[in-house]
Design a protein around this motif. Structure first.
Motif, PDB file in Angstrom:
ATOM      1  N   GLU A 413      30.175  64.242 -85.995  1.00  0.00           N
ATOM      2  CA  GLU A 413      31.228  65.080 -86.392  1.00  0.00           C
ATOM      3  C   GLU A 413      31.681  65.259 -87.810  1.00  0.00           C
ATOM      4  O   GLU A 413      31.710  66.179 -88.636  1.00  0.00           O
ATOM      5  N   ASP A 414      31.444  64.130 -88.263  1.00  0.00           N
ATOM      6  CA  ASP A 414      31.437  63.976 -89.916  1.00  0.00           C
ATOM      7  C   ASP A 414      30.512  64.748 -90.626  1.00  0.00           C
ATOM      8  O   ASP A 414      30.714  65.485 -91.534  1.00  0.00           O
ATOM      9  N   TYR A 415      29.446  64.835 -90.179  1.00  0.00           N
ATOM     10  CA  TYR A 415      28.306  65.679 -90.568  1.00  0.00           C
ATOM     11  C   TYR A 415      28.585  67.129 -90.259  1.00  0.00           C
ATOM     12  O   TYR A 415      28.308  68.002 -91.137  1.00  0.00           O
ATOM     13  N   GLY A 416      29.128  67.371 -89.150  1.00  0.00           N
ATOM     14  CA  GLY A 416      29.319  68.791 -88.792  1.00  0.00           C
ATOM     15  C   GLY A 416      30.542  69.315 -89.605  1.00  0.00           C
ATOM     16  O   GLY A 416      30.180  70.766 -89.963  1.00  0.00           O
ATOM     17  N   LYS A 417      31.276  68.741 -89.981  1.00  0.00           N
ATOM     18  CA  LYS A 417      32.165  69.149 -90.890  1.00  0.00           C
ATOM     19  C   LYS A 417      31.718  69.625 -92.354  1.00  0.00           C
ATOM     20  O   LYS A 417      31.850  70.669 -92.943  1.00  0.00           O
ATOM     21  N   SER A 418      30.907  68.680 -92.623  1.00  0.00           N
ATOM     22  CA  SER A 418      30.082  68.930 -93.991  1.00  0.00           C
ATOM     23  C   SER A 418      29.124  70.146 -94.053  1.00  0.00           C
ATOM     24  O   SER A 418      29.098  70.805 -94.801  1.00  0.00           O
ATOM     25  N   LEU A 419      28.540  70.419 -92.543  1.00  0.00           N
ATOM     26  CA  LEU A 419      27.649  71.400 -92.512  1.00  0.00           C
ATOM     27  C   LEU A 419      28.309  72.648 -92.651  1.00  0.00           C
ATOM     28  O   LEU A 419      27.493  73.625 -93.239  1.00  0.00           O
ATOM     29  N   LEU A 420      29.610  72.784 -92.266  1.00  0.00           N
ATOM     30  CA  LEU A 420      30.261  74.432 -92.232  1.00  0.00           C
ATOM     31  C   LEU A 420      30.635  74.689 -93.620  1.00  0.00           C
ATOM     32  O   LEU A 420      30.639  75.730 -93.946  1.00  0.00           O
ATOM     33  N   GLU A 421      30.814  73.519 -94.445  1.00  0.00           N
ATOM     34  CA  GLU A 421      31.031  73.802 -95.897  1.00  0.00           C
ATOM     35  C   GLU A 421      29.740  74.370 -96.736  1.00  0.00           C
ATOM     36  O   GLU A 421      30.205  75.152 -97.665  1.00  0.00           O
ATOM     37  N   VAL A 422      28.706  74.284 -96.208  1.00  0.00           N
ATOM     38  CA  VAL A 422      27.632  74.857 -96.870  1.00  0.00           C
ATOM     39  C   VAL A 422      27.134  76.059 -96.234  1.00  0.00           C
ATOM     40  O   VAL A 422      26.126  76.473 -96.755  1.00  0.00           O
ATOM     41  N   VAL A 454      22.624  75.677 -85.181  1.00  0.00           N
ATOM     42  CA  VAL A 454      23.221  76.449 -84.144  1.00  0.00           C
ATOM     43  C   VAL A 454      23.357  75.575 -83.015  1.00  0.00           C
ATOM     44  O   VAL A 454      24.431  75.379 -82.417  1.00  0.00           O
ATOM     45  N   THR A 455      22.116  74.935 -82.490  1.00  0.00           N
ATOM     46  CA  THR A 455      22.435  74.275 -81.321  1.00  0.00           C
ATOM     47  C   THR A 455      23.413  73.006 -81.307  1.00  0.00           C
ATOM     48  O   THR A 455      24.133  72.627 -80.557  1.00  0.00           O
ATOM     49  N   PHE A 456      23.097  72.404 -82.563  1.00  0.00           N
ATOM     50  CA  PHE A 456      24.068  71.164 -82.715  1.00  0.00           C
ATOM     51  C   PHE A 456      25.492  71.696 -82.665  1.00  0.00           C
ATOM     52  O   PHE A 456      26.249  70.790 -82.116  1.00  0.00           O
ATOM     53  N   LEU A 457      25.767  72.643 -83.471  1.00  0.00           N
ATOM     54  CA  LEU A 457      27.288  72.834 -83.473  1.00  0.00           C
ATOM     55  C   LEU A 457      27.765  73.539 -81.927  1.00  0.00           C
ATOM     56  O   LEU A 457      29.145  73.195 -81.789  1.00  0.00           O
ATOM     57  N   LEU A 458      26.877  73.984 -81.372  1.00  0.00           N
ATOM     58  CA  LEU A 458      27.471  74.506 -80.086  1.00  0.00           C
ATOM     59  C   LEU A 458      27.639  73.146 -79.025  1.00  0.00           C
ATOM     60  O   LEU A 458      28.673  73.355 -78.250  1.00  0.00           O
ATOM     61  N   MET A 459      26.812  72.159 -79.306  1.00  0.00           N
ATOM     62  CA  MET A 459      26.835  71.050 -78.484  1.00  0.00           C
ATOM     63  C   MET A 459      28.386  70.346 -79.086  1.00  0.00           C
ATOM     64  O   MET A 459      29.065  69.647 -77.940  1.00  0.00           O
ATOM     65  N   LEU A 460      28.603  70.329 -80.311  1.00  0.00           N
ATOM     66  CA  LEU A 460      29.883  69.726 -80.843  1.00  0.00           C
ATOM     67  C   LEU A 460      31.039  70.657 -80.301  1.00  0.00           C
ATOM     68  O   LEU A 460      32.070  69.825 -80.056  1.00  0.00           O
ATOM     69  N   TYR A 461      30.769  71.742 -80.341  1.00  0.00           N
ATOM     70  CA  TYR A 461      32.179  72.531 -79.693  1.00  0.00           C
ATOM     71  C   TYR A 461      32.118  72.378 -78.125  1.00  0.00           C
ATOM     72  O   TYR A 461      33.441  72.266 -77.721  1.00  0.00           O
ATOM     73  N   ARG A 462      31.175  72.175 -77.287  1.00  0.00           N
ATOM     74  CA  ARG A 462      31.303  71.629 -76.168  1.00  0.00           C
ATOM     75  C   ARG A 462      32.193  70.340 -75.960  1.00  0.00           C
ATOM     76  O   ARG A 462      33.138  70.378 -75.120  1.00  0.00           O
ATOM     77  N   ILE A 463      31.802  69.302 -76.643  1.00  0.00           N
ATOM     78  CA  ILE A 463      32.609  68.141 -76.672  1.00  0.00           C
ATOM     79  C   ILE A 463      33.897  68.133 -77.338  1.00  0.00           C
ATOM     80  O   ILE A 463      34.939  67.676 -76.410  1.00  0.00           O
ATOM     81  N   THR A 464      34.261  68.791 -78.487  1.00  0.00           N
ATOM     82  CA  THR A 464      35.704  68.689 -79.172  1.00  0.00           C
ATOM     83  C   THR A 464      36.401  69.923 -78.775  1.00  0.00           C
ATOM     84  O   THR A 464      37.710  69.999 -78.781  1.00  0.00           O
ATOM     85  N   GLN A 465      35.752  70.993 -78.101  1.00  0.00           N
ATOM     86  CA  GLN A 465      36.488  72.261 -78.050  1.00  0.00           C
ATOM     87  C   GLN A 465      37.078  72.674 -79.197  1.00  0.00           C
ATOM     88  O   GLN A 465      38.067  73.738 -79.162  1.00  0.00           O
ATOM     89  N   LYS A 466      36.327  72.618 -80.342  1.00  0.00           N
ATOM     90  CA  LYS A 466      37.015  72.971 -81.614  1.00  0.00           C
ATOM     91  C   LYS A 466      36.197  74.382 -81.992  1.00  0.00           C
ATOM     92  O   LYS A 466      35.123  74.431 -82.147  1.00  0.00           O
ATOM     93  N   GLU A 467      36.991  75.453 -82.085  1.00  0.00           N
ATOM     94  CA  GLU A 467      36.574  76.838 -82.250  1.00  0.00           C
ATOM     95  C   GLU A 467      35.769  76.944 -83.618  1.00  0.00           C
ATOM     96  O   GLU A 467      34.758  77.956 -83.438  1.00  0.00           O
ATOM     97  N   GLU A 468      35.938  76.405 -84.624  1.00  0.00           N
ATOM     98  CA  GLU A 468      35.265  76.596 -85.815  1.00  0.00           C
ATOM     99  C   GLU A 468      33.984  76.163 -85.718  1.00  0.00           C
ATOM    100  O   GLU A 468      32.856  77.115 -86.325  1.00  0.00           O
TER     101      GLU A 468
END
Length: 701
Positions: A413-422, A454-468
């Protein structure tokens, strides 16, 4: 030259009265039967003479949309004929072209070496024309000189016979010196024609179904490419890596006082316990977490196997590899992709032979994949978004399916937050980031590599339920659907910056005009098809599923669906790589297998189940072991010193250089555990956990 045009049924009926029409140097005709619908799609067929003689042509209507065209000639004596051709001239102007290999100049051809499921296709709106060589005849006559060519600029498809030579890595050019023996000369091909809405929706599905039904399904039902319990191969993999070759493969060391470990990136035949000479390492000793070579992926398979069999030693090794992945240092959420050691050259006492050796793990450094446009030095290579998204996705899958280690979720998730920024305003994620500034570099900033994120972020969404995470993923997917899929722009790091570097200077982002195709790599197709299926499962929008199937089918155009006589190992189900390289049975098939099965389950299509299982079986075909007698013989032709201690050694592919024979040509000289036997074992263990032993055995399709 005279061309005979196919315009209407009256003209066709007149042609039926003629056995042959002579037109200067070639013949043009439809004979023996009404070819039906294809008469509206083909303007003319031109056939070359051989030794001054014109071949006879005949037609057999196979079905409403399929005609078989046969060409034959009795040669009274041996003939020299460097290049014999059949040219098919469409009656419409296509805006879609597909062929399995690039031919950027008139000198290039699509040699039969890359006939994995050979066909050429053209389409415009509702119209589609597909040409498929008769590989039964190719096998029956033991031909080694068949080829195809697609010239989009002239609007011409060519089938022919010519010797081929490898030119660039790997394209093919005509070679002089071809001869035909006296007796019967034969050639044949199928013409498929369609005129309906499905052409625009998915031009690949019906040609694929035809090919699999005619050639692939029967071989699969007979147990091709291998049969029996696949777990035997898995045990060979792990015995090789962790027992018979353990000193060469397994690496264990400490990072900041923490014990870690993993199999090394690559070993070669000189490191065999049976090698009589001096050992040398092929590349720098290292461990990777990259889109190909993922130690974390292989470790997840080892973890599954160890849990199932109660093997504590293997479980410990899997966990050590997880610990290594969690040790990769980060910069604002972004992280490195490999750890390597310093290397040194050594020489024999007389100074005659050099060997490359590692200085050991006391001399380690962090780096990134050197398969990039900027540098071959892993220490200087930039961060690759693709590699980081893949590793983070694997962490989430480990967390979700194997053990709830909170460190995996936190790291990802630390990586996922940075990914959204770029993420760019248009939805794409950049290709590479500078390791110091973390700013995007120049290449692949709008590419299908974004699909893996895309696949990574959707898996992260499934686990955290964070819409972003979901919103960012769907935005990227829309960009890929808009900019990549319609035009077949399947460009990624491997397309240009691996071993096949042709076009890296002037083709990137452009089509090869003669073929109206981009240089394409099927890795991009896989990431995109997987991401589309994930989008569908999250949103339930049928648009994602429909586009996903189209993308999967484009991927399947690179899967072998028959057994060529000129490939002396089993080939069914194996994959090539791109339209400018020569591999058969590439290791990526183990990664592709479950996705094909998942689409089969979603769409309730047996063909996909069979293709997916064939890909899984093909993942073990290259292994040196008694269960693969054909492959074993090829290994021993190339490396006669191989013995039982080498069972499990497995090259990542076959025929990579564009040439093969029954004397070991096409066999390589190294094993990449994370892109070979370890990866194949992971795929088996994962699919076994998800679908069960009966499914893998083909009992529940």
């Amino acid at each position: 030259m005279i061309k005979i045009l196919i315009k209407n049924r009256l003209f066709l009926r007149r042609l039926l009265r003629m056995l042959l029409i002579v037109c200067g140097p070639y013949a043009v005709c439809w004979a023996n039967t009404d070819p039906g619908k294809i008469s509206s799609l083909i303007k003319a067929i031109e056939v070359d003479r051989i030794g001054g003689q014109l071949p006879e042509m005949s037609y057999e209507k196979i079905g409403r949309q399929v005609v078989k065209v046969k060409v034959s000639l009795n040669l009274p004596q041996d003939m020299n004929c460097a290049d014999w051709q059949i040219r098919i001239l469409p009656a419409f102007q296509p805006n879609f072209h597909w062929a399995p290999h690039l031919t950027p100049s008139d000198d290039h051809i699509i040699a039969q070496h890359v006939f994995r499921a050979p066909m050429m296709m053209l389409a415009h709106q509702r119209k589609q024309l597909v040409i498929i060589p008769d590989v039964d005849l190719l096998n029956r006559t033991l031909a080694r000189d068949w080829y195809m060519d697609m010239d989009a600029e002239r609007n011409q498809l060519t089938l022919g016979r010519s010797l081929a030579q490898v030119a660039e890595h790997v394209l093919f050019k005509r070679k002089s010196g071809n001869t035909y023996a006296s007796g019967k000369f034969e050639f044949a091909f199928y013409v498929l024609s369609f005129d309906d809405r499905e052409v625009a929706d998915n031009p690949f599905r019906r040609p694929l179904a035809f090919y699999w039904k005619k050639w692939g399904e029967g071989l699969f039902d007979q147990g091709e490419p291998i049969s029996g319990d696949l777990e035997t191969y898995v045990r060979h993999s792990y015995h090789w890596a962790f027992q018979s070759w353990v000193k060469q493969v397994w690496q264990s060391f400490e990072i900041n006082g923490k014990k870690v470990g993993a199999p090394t990136f690559i070993v070669n035949t000189t490191q065999s316990p049976n090698y009589p000479g001096k050992t040398t390492e092929r590349e720098f000793r290292s461990i990777w977490n990259q889109a190909w070579f993922s130690s974390l992926r292989s470790a997840s398979g080892l973890y599954r196997f160890a849990k199932r069999t109660g093997n504590q030693d293997l479980l410990d090794k899997a966990n050590l590899t997880k610990e290594l992945a969690l040790s990769y240092p980060k910069k604002k959420g972004f992280f490195y992709g490999l750890i390597g050691t310093e290397m040194e050259d050594t020489t024999d006492g007389d100074g005659t032979k050099k060997s490359l050796r590692s200085k050991g793990w006391a001399h380690y450094y962090w780096g990134n994949s050197n398969r990039n446009p900027y540098t071959w030095d892993a220490r200087k290579s930039p961060f690759h978004i693709l590699d980081m998204s893949w590793t983070a996705l694997l962490m989430l899958r480990w967390y979700n399916e194997l053990e709830k280690d909170p460190r995996l979720l936190a790291y990802a998730e630390d990586y996922g937050k940075s990914l959204l920024e770029v993420q760019s305003a248009n939805g794409f994620f950049p290709g590479w980031l500078d390791v110091e500034t973390l700013k995007p570099l120049a290449h692949l900033n709008e590419s299908p590599e974004s699909a893996l994120s895309v696949t990574f972020l959707l898996m992260l969404y499934r686990i955290t339920q964070k819409e972003e995470y979901k919103l960012a993923a769907l935005k990227a997917m829309q960009a890929i659907m808009r900019e990549i899929i319609p035009d077949g722009r399947w460009e990624d790091f491997e397309t240009y910056w691996s071993c096949s570097r042709i076009g890296s200077e002037d083709w990137v982002g452009k089509k090869v005009s003669r073929n109206d195709m981009y240089k394409q790599n099927n890795f991009s197709m896989f990431w995109t098809a997987e991401a589309l299926l994930e989008c569908y499962q999250v949103t339930k929008s049928k648009e994602y599923l429909k586009t996903g199937q189209r993308t999967l089918d484009e991927l399947l155009m690179t899967q072998a669906a028959w057994q060529p006589h000129f490939i002396p190992i089993k080939a069914l189900g194996g994959f090539g790589v791109m339209n400018a390289d020569g591999e058969w049975n590439d290791a990526r098939q183990s990664l592709f297998a479950e996705l094909i099965i998942r689409y089969g389950k979603e769409l309730k299509q047996k063909e996909y189940f069979q293709r997916g299982l064939a890909a899984l079986r093909a993942s073990f075909v290259m292994m040196y072991c008694p269960e693969n007698p054909d492959t074993k013989a090829q290994w021993e032709e190339a490396w006669p010193f191989f013995g039982k201690e080498d069972y499990g050694f497995m090259m990542e592919n076959y025929g990579h250089g564009g040439e093969t024979n029954a004397k070991g040509l096409g066999i390589g000289e190294f094993t990449i555990y994370d892109w070979g036997n370890g990866a194949a074992a992971e795929a088996y263990n994962r699919i076994l956990d998800h679908y069960g032993r009966d499914f893998i055995a083909g009992k529940k399709l």
